[in-house]
Motif scaffolding. Sequence first.
Motif, PDB file in Angstrom:
ATOM      1  N   ARG A  80       0.862  -1.089  -0.012  1.00  0.00           N
ATOM      2  CA  ARG A  80      -0.037  -0.190   0.073  1.00  0.00           C
ATOM      3  C   ARG A  80       0.921   1.174   0.016  1.00  0.00           C
ATOM      4  O   ARG A  80       0.373   2.010  -0.690  1.00  0.00           O
ATOM      5  CB  ARG A  80      -0.878  -0.001   1.221  1.00  0.00           C
ATOM      6  CG  ARG A  80      -1.952   1.042   1.070  1.00  0.00           C
ATOM      7  CD  ARG A  80      -2.985   0.902   2.132  1.00  0.00           C
ATOM      8  NE  ARG A  80      -3.671  -0.147   2.037  1.00  0.00           N
ATOM      9  CZ  ARG A  80      -4.083  -1.332   3.011  1.00  0.00           C
ATOM     10  NH1 ARG A  80      -3.147  -1.312   4.170  1.00  0.00           N
ATOM     11  NH2 ARG A  80      -4.567  -2.257   2.920  1.00  0.00           N
ATOM     12  N   TYR A  81       1.935   1.293   0.725  1.00  0.00           N
ATOM     13  CA  TYR A  81       2.863   2.473   1.022  1.00  0.00           C
ATOM     14  C   TYR A  81       3.548   2.504  -0.506  1.00  0.00           C
ATOM     15  O   TYR A  81       3.895   3.659  -1.009  1.00  0.00           O
ATOM     16  CB  TYR A  81       3.674   2.503   2.042  1.00  0.00           C
ATOM     17  CG  TYR A  81       3.157   2.903   3.172  1.00  0.00           C
ATOM     18  CD1 TYR A  81       2.853   4.405   3.287  1.00  0.00           C
ATOM     19  CD2 TYR A  81       2.365   2.139   4.087  1.00  0.00           C
ATOM     20  CE1 TYR A  81       2.265   4.667   4.466  1.00  0.00           C
ATOM     21  CE2 TYR A  81       1.811   2.791   5.212  1.00  0.00           C
ATOM     22  CZ  TYR A  81       1.497   4.084   5.507  1.00  0.00           C
ATOM     23  OH  TYR A  81       1.146   4.608   6.339  1.00  0.00           O
ATOM     24  N   VAL A  82       4.135   1.418  -1.266  1.00  0.00           N
ATOM     25  CA  VAL A  82       4.588   1.513  -2.319  1.00  0.00           C
ATOM     26  C   VAL A  82       3.714   2.276  -3.320  1.00  0.00           C
ATOM     27  O   VAL A  82       4.045   2.939  -4.337  1.00  0.00           O
ATOM     28  CB  VAL A  82       5.166   0.175  -3.093  1.00  0.00           C
ATOM     29  CG1 VAL A  82       5.612   0.140  -4.432  1.00  0.00           C
ATOM     30  CG2 VAL A  82       6.236  -0.303  -2.048  1.00  0.00           C
ATOM     31  N   LEU A  83       2.536   1.630  -3.339  1.00  0.00           N
ATOM     32  CA  LEU A  83       1.492   2.220  -4.279  1.00  0.00           C
ATOM     33  C   LEU A  83       1.207   3.526  -4.203  1.00  0.00           C
ATOM     34  O   LEU A  83       1.110   4.535  -5.027  1.00  0.00           O
ATOM     35  CB  LEU A  83      -0.060   1.399  -4.157  1.00  0.00           C
ATOM     36  CG  LEU A  83      -0.925   1.942  -5.200  1.00  0.00           C
ATOM     37  CD1 LEU A  83      -0.878   1.714  -6.471  1.00  0.00           C
ATOM     38  CD2 LEU A  83      -2.322   1.159  -4.553  1.00  0.00           C
ATOM     39  N   ALA A  85       3.458   5.885  -2.608  1.00  0.00           N
ATOM     40  CA  ALA A  85       4.564   6.367  -3.109  1.00  0.00           C
ATOM     41  C   ALA A  85       4.599   6.538  -4.752  1.00  0.00           C
ATOM     42  O   ALA A  85       4.844   7.740  -5.566  1.00  0.00           O
ATOM     43  CB  ALA A  85       5.777   5.724  -2.962  1.00  0.00           C
ATOM     44  N   PHE A  86       4.216   5.651  -5.372  1.00  0.00           N
ATOM     45  CA  PHE A  86       4.111   5.825  -6.889  1.00  0.00           C
ATOM     46  C   PHE A  86       3.033   6.672  -7.420  1.00  0.00           C
ATOM     47  O   PHE A  86       3.333   7.506  -8.268  1.00  0.00           O
ATOM     48  CB  PHE A  86       3.731   4.148  -7.571  1.00  0.00           C
ATOM     49  CG  PHE A  86       3.444   4.237  -8.932  1.00  0.00           C
ATOM     50  CD1 PHE A  86       4.615   4.279  -9.731  1.00  0.00           C
ATOM     51  CD2 PHE A  86       2.225   4.116  -9.515  1.00  0.00           C
ATOM     52  CE1 PHE A  86       4.490   4.391 -11.179  1.00  0.00           C
ATOM     53  CE2 PHE A  86       2.133   4.189 -10.775  1.00  0.00           C
ATOM     54  CZ  PHE A  86       3.007   4.328 -11.696  1.00  0.00           C
ATOM     55  N   LEU A  87       1.968   6.567  -6.766  1.00  0.00           N
ATOM     56  CA  LEU A  87       0.837   7.771  -7.165  1.00  0.00           C
ATOM     57  C   LEU A  87       1.330   9.038  -6.826  1.00  0.00           C
ATOM     58  O   LEU A  87       0.973  10.074  -7.696  1.00  0.00           O
ATOM     59  CB  LEU A  87      -0.459   7.311  -6.401  1.00  0.00           C
ATOM     60  CG  LEU A  87      -1.152   6.188  -7.030  1.00  0.00           C
ATOM     61  CD1 LEU A  87      -2.406   5.828  -6.115  1.00  0.00           C
ATOM     62  CD2 LEU A  87      -1.524   6.271  -8.375  1.00  0.00           C
ATOM     63  N   SER A  88       2.096   9.172  -5.686  1.00  0.00           N
ATOM     64  CA  SER A  88       2.452  10.601  -5.494  1.00  0.00           C
ATOM     65  C   SER A  88       3.479  11.149  -6.382  1.00  0.00           C
ATOM     66  O   SER A  88       3.515  12.297  -6.858  1.00  0.00           O
ATOM     67  CB  SER A  88       3.039  10.812  -4.018  1.00  0.00           C
ATOM     68  OG  SER A  88       2.112  10.314  -3.250  1.00  0.00           O
ATOM     69  N   ILE A  89       4.553  10.219  -6.793  1.00  0.00           N
ATOM     70  CA  ILE A  89       5.298  10.668  -7.795  1.00  0.00           C
ATOM     71  C   ILE A  89       4.702  10.894  -9.188  1.00  0.00           C
ATOM     72  O   ILE A  89       5.076  11.977  -9.835  1.00  0.00           O
ATOM     73  CB  ILE A  89       6.398   9.677  -7.902  1.00  0.00           C
ATOM     74  CG1 ILE A  89       7.392   9.393  -6.767  1.00  0.00           C
ATOM     75  CG2 ILE A  89       7.403   9.678  -9.133  1.00  0.00           C
ATOM     76  CD1 ILE A  89       8.096   8.282  -6.742  1.00  0.00           C
ATOM     77  N   PHE A  90       3.705  10.222  -9.475  1.00  0.00           N
ATOM     78  CA  PHE A  90       3.012  10.321 -10.877  1.00  0.00           C
ATOM     79  C   PHE A  90       2.214  11.625 -10.727  1.00  0.00           C
ATOM     80  O   PHE A  90       2.207  12.567 -11.488  1.00  0.00           O
ATOM     81  CB  PHE A  90       2.037   9.237 -10.952  1.00  0.00           C
ATOM     82  CG  PHE A  90       1.214   9.270 -12.113  1.00  0.00           C
ATOM     83  CD1 PHE A  90       1.760   9.139 -13.258  1.00  0.00           C
ATOM     84  CD2 PHE A  90      -0.206   9.840 -12.311  1.00  0.00           C
ATOM     85  CE1 PHE A  90       0.966   9.265 -14.684  1.00  0.00           C
ATOM     86  CE2 PHE A  90      -0.853   9.989 -13.381  1.00  0.00           C
ATOM     87  CZ  PHE A  90      -0.189   9.509 -14.498  1.00  0.00           C
TER      88      PHE A  90
END
Length: 115
Positions: A80-83, A85-90
């Motif tokens: 969930r935290y990897v997701l 982080a990915f959405l925040s970077i996107f």
Amino acid sequence: MAGTILGVGIGVFILALLWVLVLLLCVLLCRVSGLARFSVIFVFLAALIITTVLLFFPRATDIPAPKVEMKIVDKFFIGRYVLLAFLSIFFLGSLFLLLIYHLLEPIYAKPLRSY
């Protein structure tokens, strides 16, 4: 849990099927000429009433009766935290591209006519 598919109950799939069919019926009725075209409103209101009845009057209880003490464990914590982080970077990348291509786009002056 008995009767669940992908972690959700059968009611979610019933509601999804209902709204997909209503959307299809509304698209088909929008192409009809005459007074039948306005039946889209009644189809939408009927689907809305059915949805509210299914949401507010469920047949099963929300929480099953616990037979033993349940321990809640979050097994997807890291994912969930990897997701996130990915959405925040996107999101930040999208804001940066919006800044470059939309907000900072140069506006060129129009040439003046000389007589």
